[in-house]
Design a protein around this motif. Structure first.
Motif, PDB file in Angstrom:
ATOM      1  N   MET A   1      26.735  10.871 -23.616  1.00  0.00           N
ATOM      2  CA  MET A   1      27.676  10.149 -23.312  1.00  0.00           C
ATOM      3  C   MET A   1      26.759   8.737 -22.946  1.00  0.00           C
ATOM      4  N   ARG A   2      27.700   7.506 -23.323  1.00  0.00           N
ATOM      5  CA  ARG A   2      26.958   6.152 -23.261  1.00  0.00           C
ATOM      6  C   ARG A   2      27.837   5.102 -22.786  1.00  0.00           C
ATOM      7  N   ILE A   3      27.439   4.146 -21.815  1.00  0.00           N
ATOM      8  CA  ILE A   3      27.980   2.977 -21.348  1.00  0.00           C
ATOM      9  C   ILE A   3      27.205   1.872 -21.914  1.00  0.00           C
ATOM     10  N   GLU A   4      28.033   0.857 -22.557  1.00  0.00           N
ATOM     11  CA  GLU A   4      27.267  -0.398 -22.597  1.00  0.00           C
ATOM     12  C   GLU A   4      28.052  -1.416 -22.213  1.00  0.00           C
ATOM     13  N   MET A   5      27.482  -2.191 -21.212  1.00  0.00           N
ATOM     14  CA  MET A   5      28.238  -3.315 -20.737  1.00  0.00           C
ATOM     15  C   MET A   5      27.621  -4.977 -20.933  1.00  0.00           C
ATOM     16  N   MET A   6      28.523  -5.874 -21.431  1.00  0.00           N
ATOM     17  CA  MET A   6      27.939  -7.163 -21.329  1.00  0.00           C
ATOM     18  C   MET A   6      28.648  -7.967 -20.451  1.00  0.00           C
ATOM     19  N   VAL A   7      27.759  -8.642 -19.717  1.00  0.00           N
ATOM     20  CA  VAL A   7      28.479  -9.391 -18.496  1.00  0.00           C
ATOM     21  C   VAL A   7      28.211 -10.851 -18.697  1.00  0.00           C
ATOM     22  N   ASP A   8      29.195 -11.860 -18.350  1.00  0.00           N
ATOM     23  CA  ASP A   8      28.930 -13.351 -18.595  1.00  0.00           C
ATOM     24  C   ASP A   8      28.135 -13.919 -17.592  1.00  0.00           C
ATOM     25  N   GLU A   9      26.918 -14.250 -17.869  1.00  0.00           N
ATOM     26  CA  GLU A   9      25.962 -14.490 -17.009  1.00  0.00           C
ATOM     27  C   GLU A   9      26.079 -15.699 -16.014  1.00  0.00           C
ATOM     28  N   LYS A  10      27.075 -16.451 -16.552  1.00  0.00           N
ATOM     29  CA  LYS A  10      27.507 -17.678 -15.559  1.00  0.00           C
ATOM     30  C   LYS A  10      28.211 -17.016 -14.405  1.00  0.00           C
ATOM     31  N   MET A  11      28.876 -15.610 -14.427  1.00  0.00           N
ATOM     32  CA  MET A  11      29.542 -15.023 -13.170  1.00  0.00           C
ATOM     33  C   MET A  11      28.783 -14.383 -12.454  1.00  0.00           C
TER      34      MET A  11
ATOM     35  N   PRO B   1      25.637 -13.078  -9.884  1.00  0.00           N
ATOM     36  CA  PRO B   1      24.568 -13.708  -8.819  1.00  0.00           C
ATOM     37  C   PRO B   1      23.257 -13.148  -9.370  1.00  0.00           C
ATOM     38  N   LYS B   2      22.261 -13.666  -8.632  1.00  0.00           N
ATOM     39  CA  LYS B   2      20.911 -13.449  -8.946  1.00  0.00           C
ATOM     40  C   LYS B   2      20.801 -11.835  -9.088  1.00  0.00           C
ATOM     41  N   GLN B   3      19.996 -11.250  -9.915  1.00  0.00           N
ATOM     42  CA  GLN B   3      19.751  -9.899 -10.123  1.00  0.00           C
ATOM     43  C   GLN B   3      21.269  -9.102 -10.192  1.00  0.00           C
ATOM     44  N   GLY B   4      22.082  -9.756 -10.765  1.00  0.00           N
ATOM     45  CA  GLY B   4      23.337  -9.119 -11.235  1.00  0.00           C
ATOM     46  C   GLY B   4      23.450  -8.097 -11.941  1.00  0.00           C
ATOM     47  N   CYS B   5      22.750  -7.970 -13.114  1.00  0.00           N
ATOM     48  CA  CYS B   5      22.538  -6.766 -13.972  1.00  0.00           C
ATOM     49  C   CYS B   5      22.029  -5.562 -13.296  1.00  0.00           C
ATOM     50  N   SER B   6      20.985  -5.941 -12.844  1.00  0.00           N
ATOM     51  CA  SER B   6      20.343  -4.682 -12.178  1.00  0.00           C
ATOM     52  C   SER B   6      21.156  -4.207 -10.825  1.00  0.00           C
ATOM     53  N   LYS B   7      21.931  -5.008 -10.370  1.00  0.00           N
ATOM     54  CA  LYS B   7      22.787  -4.539  -9.277  1.00  0.00           C
ATOM     55  C   LYS B   7      23.952  -3.627  -9.832  1.00  0.00           C
ATOM     56  N   ILE B   8      24.669  -4.339 -11.002  1.00  0.00           N
ATOM     57  CA  ILE B   8      25.679  -3.338 -11.604  1.00  0.00           C
ATOM     58  C   ILE B   8      25.084  -2.138 -12.246  1.00  0.00           C
ATOM     59  N   THR B   9      23.839  -2.135 -12.640  1.00  0.00           N
ATOM     60  CA  THR B   9      23.489  -0.812 -13.226  1.00  0.00           C
ATOM     61  C   THR B   9      23.189   0.082 -12.057  1.00  0.00           C
TER      62      THR B   9
END
Length: 80
Positions: free
Chosen positions: A1-11, A13-21
């Protein structure tokens, strides 16, 4: 099972991708220990859930939706 997410970097906060992960792992790894999660910056928002069982895909989508509905609790920037 796999989840891939791309998030608009303008939206984000700092370290947002790591917080979402981290939040996805917290909510999903207990239910699906074999799940792989990838969150990356991009120019738009996109979510892809790859699951063999349709009910699992729907359940994961609902968990992620609830997670983002509560994002003001975990995605905010901490102040020192």
């Amino acid at each position: 099972m796999r989840i891939e997410m791309m998030v608009d970097e303008k939206m984000l906060p700092k370290q947002g991708c790591s917080k979402i992960t981290a939040e996805m792992e917290k909510r999903l790894l207990t239910l699906y220990p074999d799940i792989r999660i990838r969150v990356r910056k991009g120019s738009n928002n996109q979510l892809d859930i790859y699951a063999k069982i349709k009910d699992d895909k729907k359940k994961i989508h609902n968990i992620i939706e609830a997670m983002f509905n509560e994002s003001d609790e975990w995605l905010t920037t901490e102040f020192a």
